[in-house]
Every structure is written in C-alpha cells, then in structure tokens.
Design a protein around this motif. Structure first.
Motif, mmCIF file in Angstrom:
data_model
loop_
_atom_site.group_PDB
_atom_site.id
_atom_site.type_symbol
_atom_site.label_atom_id
_atom_site.label_comp_id
_atom_site.label_asym_id
_atom_site.label_seq_id
_atom_site.Cartn_x
_atom_site.Cartn_y
_atom_site.Cartn_z
ATOM 1 N N GLU A 50 -25.333 -22.169 25.008
ATOM 2 C CA GLU A 50 -23.924 -22.208 24.611
ATOM 3 C C GLU A 50 -23.032 -21.193 25.303
ATOM 4 O O GLU A 50 -21.823 -21.383 25.357
ATOM 5 C CB GLU A 50 -23.804 -22.030 23.092
ATOM 6 N N ARG A 71 -21.115 -25.161 19.212
ATOM 7 C CA ARG A 71 -22.359 -25.947 19.207
ATOM 8 C C ARG A 71 -22.268 -27.106 18.212
ATOM 9 O O ARG A 71 -22.643 -28.235 18.523
ATOM 10 C CB ARG A 71 -23.540 -25.035 18.876
ATOM 11 N N ARG A 74 -19.998 -29.784 19.529
ATOM 12 C CA ARG A 74 -20.608 -30.516 20.643
ATOM 13 C C ARG A 74 -21.579 -31.569 20.121
ATOM 14 O O ARG A 74 -21.564 -32.721 20.549
ATOM 15 C CB ARG A 74 -21.314 -29.539 21.587
ATOM 16 N N TYR A 75 -22.412 -31.178 19.172
ATOM 17 C CA TYR A 75 -23.364 -32.145 18.621
ATOM 18 C C TYR A 75 -22.681 -33.198 17.754
ATOM 19 O O TYR A 75 -23.118 -34.348 17.725
ATOM 20 C CB TYR A 75 -24.486 -31.440 17.866
ATOM 21 N N ARG A 77 -19.746 -34.469 18.353
ATOM 22 C CA ARG A 77 -19.209 -35.435 19.319
ATOM 23 C C ARG A 77 -20.323 -36.320 19.874
ATOM 24 O O ARG A 77 -20.151 -37.527 20.023
ATOM 25 C CB ARG A 77 -18.487 -34.710 20.459
ATOM 26 N N LYS A 78 -21.468 -35.720 20.157
ATOM 27 C CA LYS A 78 -22.607 -36.488 20.674
ATOM 28 C C LYS A 78 -23.048 -37.536 19.652
ATOM 29 O O LYS A 78 -23.289 -38.700 20.006
ATOM 30 C CB LYS A 78 -23.764 -35.543 21.016
ATOM 31 N N LEU A 79 -23.158 -37.137 18.386
ATOM 32 C CA LEU A 79 -23.527 -38.089 17.333
ATOM 33 C C LEU A 79 -22.495 -39.211 17.241
ATOM 34 O O LEU A 79 -22.857 -40.380 17.111
ATOM 35 C CB LEU A 79 -23.663 -37.376 15.987
ATOM 36 N N HIS A 80 -21.231 -38.832 17.296
ATOM 37 C CA HIS A 80 -20.146 -39.822 17.217
ATOM 38 C C HIS A 80 -20.283 -40.864 18.333
ATOM 39 O O HIS A 80 -20.146 -42.059 18.080
ATOM 40 C CB HIS A 80 -18.800 -39.114 17.280
ATOM 41 N N THR A 81 -20.570 -40.424 19.535
ATOM 42 C CA THR A 81 -20.713 -41.378 20.646
ATOM 43 C C THR A 81 -21.933 -42.274 20.464
ATOM 44 O O THR A 81 -21.977 -43.375 21.002
ATOM 45 C CB THR A 81 -20.804 -40.673 22.021
ATOM 46 N N MET A 82 -22.913 -41.799 19.675
ATOM 47 C CA MET A 82 -24.108 -42.599 19.385
ATOM 48 C C MET A 82 -23.904 -43.505 18.164
ATOM 49 O O MET A 82 -24.807 -44.259 17.802
ATOM 50 C CB MET A 82 -25.300 -41.668 19.125
ATOM 51 N N PHE A 99 -31.702 -30.875 18.329
ATOM 52 C CA PHE A 99 -31.191 -32.245 18.329
ATOM 53 C C PHE A 99 -32.330 -33.267 18.371
ATOM 54 O O PHE A 99 -32.388 -34.191 17.570
ATOM 55 C CB PHE A 99 -30.228 -32.466 19.502
ATOM 56 N N THR A 100 -33.260 -33.071 19.283
ATOM 57 C CA THR A 100 -34.370 -34.018 19.434
ATOM 58 C C THR A 100 -35.220 -34.066 18.169
ATOM 59 O O THR A 100 -35.577 -35.154 17.699
ATOM 60 C CB THR A 100 -35.232 -33.649 20.654
#
Length: 126
Positions: A50, A71, A74-75, A77-82, A99-100
């Motif tokens: 970060e 952080r 960022r995650y 936004r990543k979840l939202h795109t998924m 995350f993984t």
C-alpha cells in the motif's frame, strides 16, 4: 441497498463508514499501537503493498488509518467490479485472510470468525 453499501466503502478516505470499519478492525485486533504492525496489525508485506513509507509508520495511528482506508477502498472497488457486495463481514475477512483467502472461504461457503467479529463490532458502533 447494494449501491449504498458499495458507496460506504468506495468513497473518499474520510468517508464515515470506511472510518467506522477501521475502528471495528482496530477493536477486533485489540493490539496496542506501539506493537509491530500497530493497532491494525499490518504485516510488513501488506504495508509494502500500500505504501513506500517505512513499516515503522504502521505504529502511527493517523498514518496507519489512512493506509487502511486506501486498502479497504481498493478492495471494495475490486469487489464491486466483480459484482460482489463489499459488506463489513467480507471486508473484515479480507483484512484477516487476504483477498484470495477470503474469496476461497466465500467460494467454499465457509465462515470467517474474524469477519463475523468485525461485522458485529461495525454494527454496534454509532
């Protein structure tokens, strides 16, 4: 409903719900700020993902909370795109398992006790 939850974590670093989530994580960690990783228990590798600031800065509450907000957002936004809702439970699970790891638990329909604790603390905060 889904958009409201996404908005709560994808806002600016001063967003009230992001800060509330950080407080819930701090309470779940229950560690003094003087300890390595500070009150949010950053690992050295997570810190380096970060920021370029020295790891010792993870003990500085304001700095660590700003990095945590970065952080979390960022995650989120990543979840939202998924197409996944970034709930306090899921964000707490990501904080604890990475995350993984959190996504693997989700796929396997397993629970994360840490995520549940963060969710409960989040809901109990004003």
């Amino acid at each position: 409903m889904k958009m409201a939850i996404i908005a709560m974590f994808v806002g600016l670093s001063g967003d009230a719900d992001t800060q509330k989530l950080i407080v819930a994580i701090e309470q779940a960690e229950n560690t003094p700020w003087s300890e390595p990783g500070g009150g949010l228990q950053f690992t050295a590798s997570t810190w380096r993902e970060e920021t370029k600031l020295p790891y010792s800065h993870s003990r500085i509450k304001a700095t660590a909370k700003a990095i945590a907000a970065q952080r979390i957002q960022r995650y989120a936004r990543k979840l939202h795109t998924m197409g996944i809702e970034p709930t306090p439970y899921l964000m707490g699970s990501i904080w604890n398992k990475g995350f993984t790891g959190a996504m693997q638990l989700r796929r396997e329909k397993k629970k994360c006790k840490y995520g549940e604790r963060v969710q409960n603390l989040f809901e109990a905060l004003p």
